[in-house]
Design a protein around this motif. Sequence first.
Motif, PDB file in Angstrom:
ATOM      1  N   GLU A 159      24.037 -34.943 -56.260  1.00 54.42           N
ATOM      2  CA  GLU A 159      23.490 -35.199 -57.596  1.00 54.42           C
ATOM      3  C   GLU A 159      22.921 -36.609 -57.703  1.00 54.42           C
ATOM      4  O   GLU A 159      21.854 -36.817 -58.293  1.00 54.42           O
ATOM      5  CB  GLU A 159      24.553 -34.941 -58.661  1.00 54.42           C
ATOM      6  N   ASP A 160      23.617 -37.584 -57.109  1.00 50.51           N
ATOM      7  CA  ASP A 160      23.108 -38.960 -57.098  1.00 50.51           C
ATOM      8  C   ASP A 160      21.807 -39.043 -56.297  1.00 50.51           C
ATOM      9  O   ASP A 160      20.860 -39.733 -56.694  1.00 50.51           O
ATOM     10  CB  ASP A 160      24.138 -39.931 -56.513  1.00 50.51           C
ATOM     11  N   ARG A 163      18.973 -37.643 -58.264  1.00 43.09           N
ATOM     12  CA  ARG A 163      18.606 -38.568 -59.334  1.00 43.09           C
ATOM     13  C   ARG A 163      17.678 -39.678 -58.841  1.00 43.09           C
ATOM     14  O   ARG A 163      16.750 -40.075 -59.524  1.00 43.09           O
ATOM     15  CB  ARG A 163      19.861 -39.154 -59.987  1.00 43.09           C
TER      16      ARG A 163
END
Length: 193
Positions: A159-160, A163
Motif C-alpha cells: 500500500e505504501d 501510494r
Amino acid sequence: MEHKTIGELIMAYFKSHPKQDLNHAPVVDWVEEQYMSMYGKKPRDIWRNIRSLYQQGQLIQVRKGVYRYDPNYVHDVDLYDFPADVKEEIFKRDHYRCVVCGLGRENGVEICADHKRAKDKGGTNTAENGQTLCTQHNLLKKRYSMTEAGKRFFIKMYEDAVRIDDENMIKFCSSIFNLYDQYGLDSQIQRPD
C-alpha cells in the motif's frame, strides 16, 4: 452456590468430559451459562483462559481450537521469559532495534525479546530463538501467527509502494502474495493487488 473463577469452571467442564476432544463452542456455552448464574454477567475471554490452561499444562491441544483433558498427562509447563543475560545478548545482536521496523530505544520505542518459536510450541529460551521486537510488532505477532503477521506487513508495504508509485516494491510484494497463494497460506487475508 459456590463461586468459581472462569478457569475453575473451564476445568470443571473438561474434567466432566475426560479424554474427549472438545472444541470451544460447548465449553464456552457451558462456562458462560454457569458464570451468568453465579455473577449475573457474562464472563470475559473464556477462549483465552482455555488457551492459558493449555499453556500451563492442564489441557492437551489436539489441534487448533480443540483441547482434551487427560488426568494421566497433566503436567506443569515451565513458561518463563528469557534470562536477563540472554535477553541482553538478543538486544545487542539486533542492535537494540526491532527486526521488523528498525526502531529502537534511541527512537523512544520500547523493545522486547520475543520468542521466534513460542515456548508452548517447543521454543527454547536461547538467543537463537530470540529476536528484538518493538512493542507494536510484538503485539501484532501475538495477535497473528508469523505468516499472518508477515502477510499484513507486506500488505502495508504494498500500500505504501502504491501510494508513492514504487514499481519495484509493488512487483516485489505481488511476488510475495503469489507465494502465499502457491502454498495456500493465510487466504483469509485478502491480498490488495
